[in-house]
Motif scaffolding. Structure first.
Motif, PDB file in Angstrom:
ATOM      1  N   GLY A 205       0.794  -1.219   0.000  1.00 47.14           N
ATOM      2  CA  GLY A 205       0.000   0.000   0.000  1.00 47.14           C
ATOM      3  C   GLY A 205       0.827   1.269   0.000  1.00 47.14           C
ATOM      4  N   LYS A 206       2.146   1.142  -0.101  1.00 46.74           N
ATOM      5  CA  LYS A 206       3.011   2.322  -0.122  1.00 46.74           C
ATOM      6  C   LYS A 206       2.908   3.015  -1.468  1.00 46.74           C
ATOM      7  CE  LYS A 206       7.752   3.900   0.630  1.00 46.74           C
ATOM      8  NZ  LYS A 206       9.145   3.522   0.988  1.00 46.74           N
ATOM      9  N   GLU A 207       2.726   4.335  -1.429  1.00 44.68           N
ATOM     10  CA  GLU A 207       2.594   5.108  -2.659  1.00 44.68           C
ATOM     11  C   GLU A 207       3.924   5.754  -3.040  1.00 44.68           C
ATOM     12  OE1 GLU A 207      -0.054   8.731  -4.663  1.00 44.68           O
ATOM     13  OE2 GLU A 207      -0.018   8.469  -2.483  1.00 44.68           O
ATOM     14  N   TYR A 208       4.218   5.705  -4.335  1.00 45.93           N
ATOM     15  CA  TYR A 208       5.346   6.426  -4.904  1.00 45.93           C
ATOM     16  C   TYR A 208       4.763   7.413  -5.910  1.00 45.93           C
ATOM     17  CZ  TYR A 208       8.080   2.504  -3.076  1.00 45.93           C
ATOM     18  OH  TYR A 208       8.641   1.558  -2.261  1.00 45.93           O
ATOM     19  N   SER A 209       5.094   8.680  -5.779  1.00 45.87           N
ATOM     20  CA  SER A 209       4.542   9.668  -6.701  1.00 45.87           C
ATOM     21  C   SER A 209       5.563  10.767  -6.939  1.00 45.87           C
ATOM     22  CB  SER A 209       3.241  10.267  -6.152  1.00 45.87           C
ATOM     23  OG  SER A 209       3.479  10.939  -4.926  1.00 45.87           O
ATOM     24  N   GLY A 210       5.397  11.473  -8.052  1.00 47.54           N
ATOM     25  CA  GLY A 210       6.309  12.557  -8.354  1.00 47.54           C
ATOM     26  C   GLY A 210       6.269  12.921  -9.818  1.00 47.54           C
ATOM     27  N   LYS A 211       7.273  13.677 -10.234  1.00 45.28           N
ATOM     28  CA  LYS A 211       7.442  14.059 -11.631  1.00 45.28           C
ATOM     29  C   LYS A 211       8.849  13.670 -12.062  1.00 45.28           C
ATOM     30  CE  LYS A 211       4.272  18.004 -11.395  1.00 45.28           C
ATOM     31  NZ  LYS A 211       4.117  19.478 -11.589  1.00 45.28           N
ATOM     32  N   ILE A 212       8.999  13.366 -13.355  1.00 44.70           N
ATOM     33  CA  ILE A 212      10.299  12.941 -13.857  1.00 44.70           C
ATOM     34  C   ILE A 212      10.416  13.267 -15.338  1.00 44.70           C
ATOM     35  CG2 ILE A 212       9.563  10.594 -14.462  1.00 44.70           C
ATOM     36  CD1 ILE A 212      12.317   9.622 -13.418  1.00 44.70           C
ATOM     37  N   LYS A 213      11.621  13.611 -15.750  1.00 42.23           N
ATOM     38  CA  LYS A 213      11.938  13.777 -17.167  1.00 42.23           C
ATOM     39  C   LYS A 213      12.655  12.511 -17.599  1.00 42.23           C
ATOM     40  CE  LYS A 213      14.142  16.993 -20.413  1.00 42.23           C
ATOM     41  NZ  LYS A 213      14.925  18.252 -20.535  1.00 42.23           N
ATOM     42  N   ALA A 214      11.995  11.722 -18.425  1.00 43.13           N
ATOM     43  CA  ALA A 214      12.518  10.389 -18.721  1.00 43.13           C
ATOM     44  C   ALA A 214      12.456  10.091 -20.213  1.00 43.13           C
ATOM     45  CB  ALA A 214      11.734   9.332 -17.952  1.00 43.13           C
ATOM     46  N   SER A 215      13.424   9.340 -20.663  1.00 42.52           N
ATOM     47  CA  SER A 215      13.415   8.884 -22.053  1.00 42.52           C
ATOM     48  C   SER A 215      12.657   7.582 -22.190  1.00 42.52           C
ATOM     49  CB  SER A 215      14.844   8.694 -22.561  1.00 42.52           C
ATOM     50  OG  SER A 215      15.499   7.704 -21.798  1.00 42.52           O
ATOM     51  N   VAL A 216      12.719   6.768 -21.142  1.00 45.73           N
ATOM     52  CA  VAL A 216      12.102   5.446 -21.166  1.00 45.73           C
ATOM     53  C   VAL A 216      11.234   5.279 -19.931  1.00 45.73           C
ATOM     54  CG1 VAL A 216      12.520   2.963 -21.091  1.00 45.73           C
ATOM     55  CG2 VAL A 216      14.009   4.417 -22.464  1.00 45.73           C
ATOM     56  N   ALA A 217      10.016   4.827 -20.133  1.00 50.73           N
ATOM     57  CA  ALA A 217       9.136   4.424 -19.039  1.00 50.73           C
ATOM     58  C   ALA A 217       8.567   3.061 -19.417  1.00 50.73           C
ATOM     59  CB  ALA A 217       8.015   5.434 -18.829  1.00 50.73           C
ATOM     60  N   VAL A 218       8.908   2.044 -18.638  1.00 49.97           N
ATOM     61  CA  VAL A 218       8.528   0.669 -18.959  1.00 49.97           C
ATOM     62  C   VAL A 218       7.737   0.073 -17.806  1.00 49.97           C
ATOM     63  CG1 VAL A 218       9.341  -1.634 -19.600  1.00 49.97           C
ATOM     64  CG2 VAL A 218      10.646   0.380 -20.303  1.00 49.97           C
ATOM     65  N   MET A 219       6.585  -0.508 -18.116  1.00 51.86           N
ATOM     66  CA  MET A 219       5.811  -1.302 -17.161  1.00 51.86           C
ATOM     67  C   MET A 219       5.791  -2.724 -17.683  1.00 51.86           C
ATOM     68  SD  MET A 219       2.983   1.620 -16.978  1.00 51.86           S
ATOM     69  CE  MET A 219       3.829   2.368 -18.374  1.00 51.86           C
ATOM     70  N   ALA A 220       6.300  -3.673 -16.904  1.00 52.46           N
ATOM     71  CA  ALA A 220       6.522  -5.000 -17.471  1.00 52.46           C
ATOM     72  C   ALA A 220       6.126  -6.121 -16.531  1.00 52.46           C
ATOM     73  CB  ALA A 220       7.986  -5.155 -17.873  1.00 52.46           C
ATOM     74  N   ASN A 221       5.597  -7.164 -17.150  1.00 47.65           N
ATOM     75  CA  ASN A 221       5.328  -8.430 -16.480  1.00 47.65           C
ATOM     76  C   ASN A 221       6.466  -9.409 -16.767  1.00 47.65           C
ATOM     77  OD1 ASN A 221       3.646 -10.130 -14.922  1.00 47.65           O
ATOM     78  ND2 ASN A 221       2.818 -11.095 -16.765  1.00 47.65           N
ATOM     79  N   GLY A 222       7.038  -9.306 -17.979  1.00 49.24           N
ATOM     80  CA  GLY A 222       8.195 -10.103 -18.363  1.00 49.24           C
ATOM     81  C   GLY A 222       9.480  -9.307 -18.217  1.00 49.24           C
ATOM     82  N   GLN A 223      10.593  -9.934 -18.549  1.00 48.36           N
ATOM     83  CA  GLN A 223      11.899  -9.304 -18.359  1.00 48.36           C
ATOM     84  C   GLN A 223      12.445  -8.631 -19.613  1.00 48.36           C
ATOM     85  OE1 GLN A 223      14.717 -12.082 -16.676  1.00 48.36           O
ATOM     86  NE2 GLN A 223      13.333 -12.688 -15.023  1.00 48.36           N
TER      87      GLN A 223
END
Length: 320
Positions: A205-223
């Protein structure tokens, strides 16, 4: 009509769907012969085999099998990550199981599933082992309450690379994975960084939030994704969590330095790489719509909401 039956899975009714769009060449006839040979040698009846003929044929064939046989059904999709997603999307809300015969170009989910970077070299072993599946449920990632991701969703520069690779493959289909490397060099000085805000939660239940300047943002189930890059080397298919990775403010010089580590999965200690685990959350582009892809399908969106669907899909694991 014949159904494949194995002594350890006597109730399973097995269908193979061969995606005619996957792979470098037309493999359908060779695959059909190899599948029938494997089941004959294993003492099984010949399986039901469908070769796709039109758009949405994977969805139709998988849905029809699930409707007929429910929990006694098993559909093997012969294709890449796009075909995998289409088949899983048809089956994940049913009791029918599915498996994967990796015959696409990138085959990134197969690299995690079969614990190898050389999935094309084990294709014969995978086909033979498909007669003796072990069923186990895996997680999926639900996107914007309307579609699923089986392997990986990514935003930004890597999707620019993917789009470029598709363009190369349209002109020179036989280049296969080389198309991705060509696209990397062609787009080395393209825009790499995008502004995001984000919020996500882990299982505690811990929240992580913020802003970021990113080239890559990946959400993955596999590797793996992007034809063999390994952004999330700690990801597991059935732990109730997905992995999130940001590549912060990456420049052309960083791409060159990080490429080898990103390929091997040894990049997580780099100061510009930020990695998390989550079970729900969102990412929103502060620059308007941003290009992304879900299991290789390119889209544009400003806000992505996601949550893990824990142990949602019954999947065939094979001994190879």
């Amino acid at each position: 009509m014949h159904y494949a039956v194995h002594k350890n899975n006597s109730n399973l009714k097995i269908r193979f769907i061969i995606s005619s769009k996957s792979g470098k060449d037309d493999q359908a006839d060779d695959l059909e012969r190899a599948i029938n040979k494997a089941f004959a040698e294993a003492g099984c009846e010949s399986p039901n085999i469908v070769i796709t003929q039109h758009e949405a044929h994977i969805t139709e064939a998988a849905s029809e099998w699930a409707e007929r046989f429910g929990s006694e059904g098993l559909v093997y999709i012969c294709g890449g990550d796009g075909a995998l997603n289409e088949c899983a999307s048809a089956l994940y809300q049913t009791e029918c199981s599915m498996g994967l015969i990796p015959t696409g170009t990138g085959n990134d989910f197969a690299k995690t599933l079969y614990n190898t970077r050389y999935e094309s070299e084990i294709l014969d072993k995978v086909i033979k082992a498909s007669t003796k599946p072990h069923l186990r449920k895996i997680d999926l990632i639900e996107i914007n309450n309307e579609e699923i991701c089986v392997n990986a969703l990514s935003l930004g520069f890597d999707t620019i690379i993917l789009e470029g690779a598709y363009g190369v493959l349209n002109k020179w289909p036989k280049l296969g994975k080389v198309a991705y490397l060509i696209s990397v060099f062609k787009n080395l000085f393209a825009r790499k960084n995008f502004n995001y805000k984000y919020s996500f939660f882990n299982n505690d239940g811990k929240e992580y939030s913020g802003k970021i300047k990113a080239s890559v943002a990946v959400m993955a189930n596999g590797q793996f994704y992007g034809s063999g890059f390994r952004p999330t080397p700690n990801a597991k298919l059935d732990d109730g969590l997905a992995n999130l990775l940001f590549g912060e403010n990456i420049k052309a010089s960083d791409v060159i330095k990080l490429a080898s580590k990103y390929k091997k999965g040894t990049h997580l200690s780099h100061p510009k790489i930020h990695s998390f685990e989550f079970n729900r959350g969102y990412i929103e582009s502060l620059d308007g719509d941003v290009m992304g892809n879900i299991d290789g399908r390119i889209f544009q969106s400003q806000r992505i909401e996601f949550r893990v669907l824990e142990k949602q899909l019954s999947f065939a694991f094979l001994d190879i």
